[in-house]
Design a protein around this motif. Sequence first.
Motif, mmCIF file in Angstrom:
data_model
loop_
_atom_site.group_PDB
_atom_site.id
_atom_site.type_symbol
_atom_site.label_atom_id
_atom_site.label_comp_id
_atom_site.label_asym_id
_atom_site.label_seq_id
_atom_site.Cartn_x
_atom_site.Cartn_y
_atom_site.Cartn_z
ATOM 1 N N VAL A 1 0.427 2.205 3.868
ATOM 2 C CA VAL A 1 -0.984 2.300 3.680
ATOM 3 C C VAL A 1 -1.433 1.098 2.728
ATOM 4 O O VAL A 1 -2.488 0.567 2.909
ATOM 5 C CB VAL A 1 -1.275 3.524 2.834
ATOM 6 C CG1 VAL A 1 -2.693 3.568 2.151
ATOM 7 C CG2 VAL A 1 -0.950 4.804 3.576
ATOM 8 N N ALA A 2 -0.390 0.655 1.901
ATOM 9 C CA ALA A 2 -0.872 -0.520 1.062
ATOM 10 C C ALA A 2 -1.006 -1.764 1.997
ATOM 11 O O ALA A 2 -1.926 -2.546 1.821
ATOM 12 C CB ALA A 2 0.097 -0.630 -0.096
ATOM 13 N N VAL A 3 0.198 -2.018 2.788
ATOM 14 C CA VAL A 3 0.113 -3.177 3.720
ATOM 15 C C VAL A 3 -1.315 -3.183 4.687
ATOM 16 O O VAL A 3 -1.862 -4.088 4.901
ATOM 17 C CB VAL A 3 1.280 -3.151 4.599
ATOM 18 C CG1 VAL A 3 1.131 -4.319 5.598
ATOM 19 C CG2 VAL A 3 2.635 -3.428 3.813
ATOM 20 N N ALA B 1 -14.341 -1.547 -0.619
ATOM 21 C CA ALA B 1 -13.717 -0.690 -0.176
ATOM 22 C C ALA B 1 -12.096 -0.916 0.314
ATOM 23 O O ALA B 1 -11.330 -0.105 -0.128
ATOM 24 C CB ALA B 1 -14.236 -0.177 1.091
ATOM 25 N N ALA B 2 -11.717 -2.016 0.924
ATOM 26 C CA ALA B 2 -10.420 -2.345 1.111
ATOM 27 C C ALA B 2 -9.845 -2.431 0.039
ATOM 28 O O ALA B 2 -8.450 -1.980 -0.183
ATOM 29 C CB ALA B 2 -10.394 -3.535 2.014
ATOM 30 N N GLY B 3 -10.163 -3.061 -1.110
ATOM 31 C CA GLY B 3 -9.687 -3.271 -2.383
ATOM 32 C C GLY B 3 -9.299 -2.093 -3.030
ATOM 33 O O GLY B 3 -8.484 -1.888 -3.712
ATOM 34 N N GLN C 1 -6.721 -5.186 5.860
ATOM 35 C CA GLN C 1 -8.209 -4.927 5.893
ATOM 36 C C GLN C 1 -8.993 -6.174 4.751
ATOM 37 O O GLN C 1 -9.843 -6.548 4.918
ATOM 38 C CB GLN C 1 -8.484 -3.823 5.578
ATOM 39 C CG GLN C 1 -8.290 -2.846 6.762
ATOM 40 C CD GLN C 1 -8.719 -1.495 6.607
ATOM 41 O OE1 GLN C 1 -8.612 -0.955 5.559
ATOM 42 N NE2 GLN C 1 -9.214 -0.720 7.685
ATOM 43 N N ARG C 2 -8.313 -5.811 3.615
ATOM 44 C CA ARG C 2 -9.109 -6.773 2.622
ATOM 45 C C ARG C 2 -8.948 -8.258 2.501
ATOM 46 O O ARG C 2 -9.917 -8.786 2.620
ATOM 47 C CB ARG C 2 -8.306 -6.520 1.117
ATOM 48 C CG ARG C 2 -8.855 -6.997 -0.150
ATOM 49 C CD ARG C 2 -8.120 -6.781 -1.387
ATOM 50 N NE ARG C 2 -6.761 -7.444 -1.212
ATOM 51 C CZ ARG C 2 -6.678 -8.677 -1.731
ATOM 52 N NH1 ARG C 2 -7.674 -9.403 -1.983
ATOM 53 N NH2 ARG C 2 -5.428 -9.352 -1.663
ATOM 54 N N ALA D 1 -3.368 2.602 -3.255
ATOM 55 C CA ALA D 1 -1.919 2.455 -2.582
ATOM 56 C C ALA D 1 -0.905 1.997 -3.552
ATOM 57 O O ALA D 1 0.252 2.304 -3.611
ATOM 58 C CB ALA D 1 -1.892 1.723 -1.299
ATOM 59 N N VAL D 2 -1.278 0.852 -4.331
ATOM 60 C CA VAL D 2 -0.447 0.271 -5.442
ATOM 61 C C VAL D 2 -0.313 1.322 -6.496
ATOM 62 O O VAL D 2 0.976 1.357 -6.945
ATOM 63 C CB VAL D 2 -0.985 -1.121 -5.794
ATOM 64 C CG1 VAL D 2 -0.379 -1.409 -7.038
ATOM 65 C CG2 VAL D 2 -1.186 -2.040 -4.754
#
Length: 624
Positions: A28-30, A179-181, A35-36, A187-188
């Motif tokens: 999810v984080a990757v 939103a991506a951030g 996306q970010r 996730a982080v």
Amino acid sequence: MSPSRKFVASGLFGIVLGFAVLALASYVAVHAELQRRSAGAWLRHTIQVQSNLYQLYGLLQAAESGQRGFIITQDERYLDACTEATSKLPAILDELSDRVGDNPKQLQAIAEMRTLLGERLEIIDEVLADVRARRLEKAVQLIKSGRGKALMDRLRVIIHTMNESEENLLESRERDLNAAGGQFDAAVWALGGIIFALGAFSLLNAQKQMKAIETSRDSLKAAYDQLIGETTRREALESQLRQSQKLEAIGHLTGGIAHDFNNMLGVIVSSLHLLRRKLAGSDGQYAQLIDSAMDGADRAAAMVRRLLAFSRRQPLSPRPLDANKFVASISDMVRRALGEKIELETVLAGGLWTAKIDQHELESAIVNLAVNARDAMPNGGKLTIETANCYLDDAYATENQDLKPGQYVMIAVTDTGQGMSPEVISQAFDPFFTTKPSGKGTGLGLSQVHGFVKQSGGHVKIYSESGRGTCIKLYLPRFNHVGAPAVISATTPRPLDLPLGTPEEVVLLVEDDDTARRVTAQGVRELGYTVLEAENGRAAIDIIRQRADIALLLTDVVMPDMDGARLAREAVFRRHNLRVLFITGYTRNAIVHNGVLDPGVKLLTKPFTLEQLAIKMREILNGK
């Protein structure tokens, strides 16, 4: 117990489950990071498009401004901006077209803009052609027709509309980026929580808890000891920093005082020299009074020089120096300063590196240290001057502020006198601090040594104990370039007659202090030159525009609005063969950088004698 239950009870099940969740959170984080980055790239793309639009609008304005300037003044220089703008416009349009290639609406607007821009540039070219051909009425009629204005208005509307469209895109892409951030942050945090949970679970299942506790206790004790040592070291550094800041603050104050005091001393010294010249051959009583006044002025000037040395504002002329030859050359001078009761010994190291230092200031520093040592040994003793190669490492540099680790040439001056207490050592470099009786010293000797060595990129250290003597070590920067160092003579012969000028040699004197300007101008006239006076840089530039026969610009450095360095640049730009001599009582960074005069700069420090002024002017005027 079944194998599945043993697996769960062993704790491996929790670890496997934790790593599975960790892998999911990593995915999810990757994905959120990708996306970010994509959203960030589109955001930068939108900003670049807006930048192109602003640049396009600016070039259009520059083209019109250049046209108007040329029409009004008929000066071809105004067309430089217009020509540059018209040459850049097609490239900007092409770049903008490439950037919005995915937006049909914006491409349509650019196509219309390209047509309108071509028509507007044709009108500009037509107007310029009419003006060059002296068809001014036709050019005016073309401008009054309003075609150009209508085209510009339409271009502005198109640019504004495109910019609004990009603003909308910018807001949308900022939302996507945020939103991506947010997803990435979540996730982080999830990763951090999972890792923490896995660590805690592993710790709870450790089989050797007692050993881990003992290890942690030992580590804590070591950290505590390290913290105590670091605290002690930090307190020492803070004490040094406070001392350095105190000396820096006093240095700024003394530098400003020295500037004003040198201006006043310059007037006094110049006036006394002119008076002595006027009264030459008259009653000897007058000459004696003038000499007494000059002696007092010289002592005041020496004190100001020490203040400037402490404040690190004196101009230096560092050269390669063989410290062994230097110490040998000044031994006789130091021996005379010490007197008969004190024995002088020199210990010179073999293979000594070359230092880079101002020899005259170093000579003054050694003599100051020798005089202080003599006063600390009223009943006699021994003074030792020693040289050595030294390397000051990172640890030593950390403990001493404003010191760079590296190779230095050391000159140590050691006496067997009364020594200093720690309280005296902490104040030894403060200006006007002295332990001598009233009237026996100014308290500027050590402060002058400290300021000079620090300005030269070196270091000074005092080692002393009460009743055991004192050792002061000067660490001078090593000079690594190949070349033969030399010891230059400390004194220069005094000429019998002043070198004079002629009325055909015109000198422009620029000085903002009225009294100093009047007295200096009188001295220059006394030397035979024709003098023009200016009270500031603007007035001097006006005179240079009108007079092409000025041979020498004699200017103060510190002046309001336009300092001497800027005046010299503008003056030489207008008169390439103009010579420049700076006069000042306090050098800032205008002509001095890192304590060294800029290459090619000629400087005469206030207060100066008529003889020094005459020699310096002739040296510059006769030089290449």
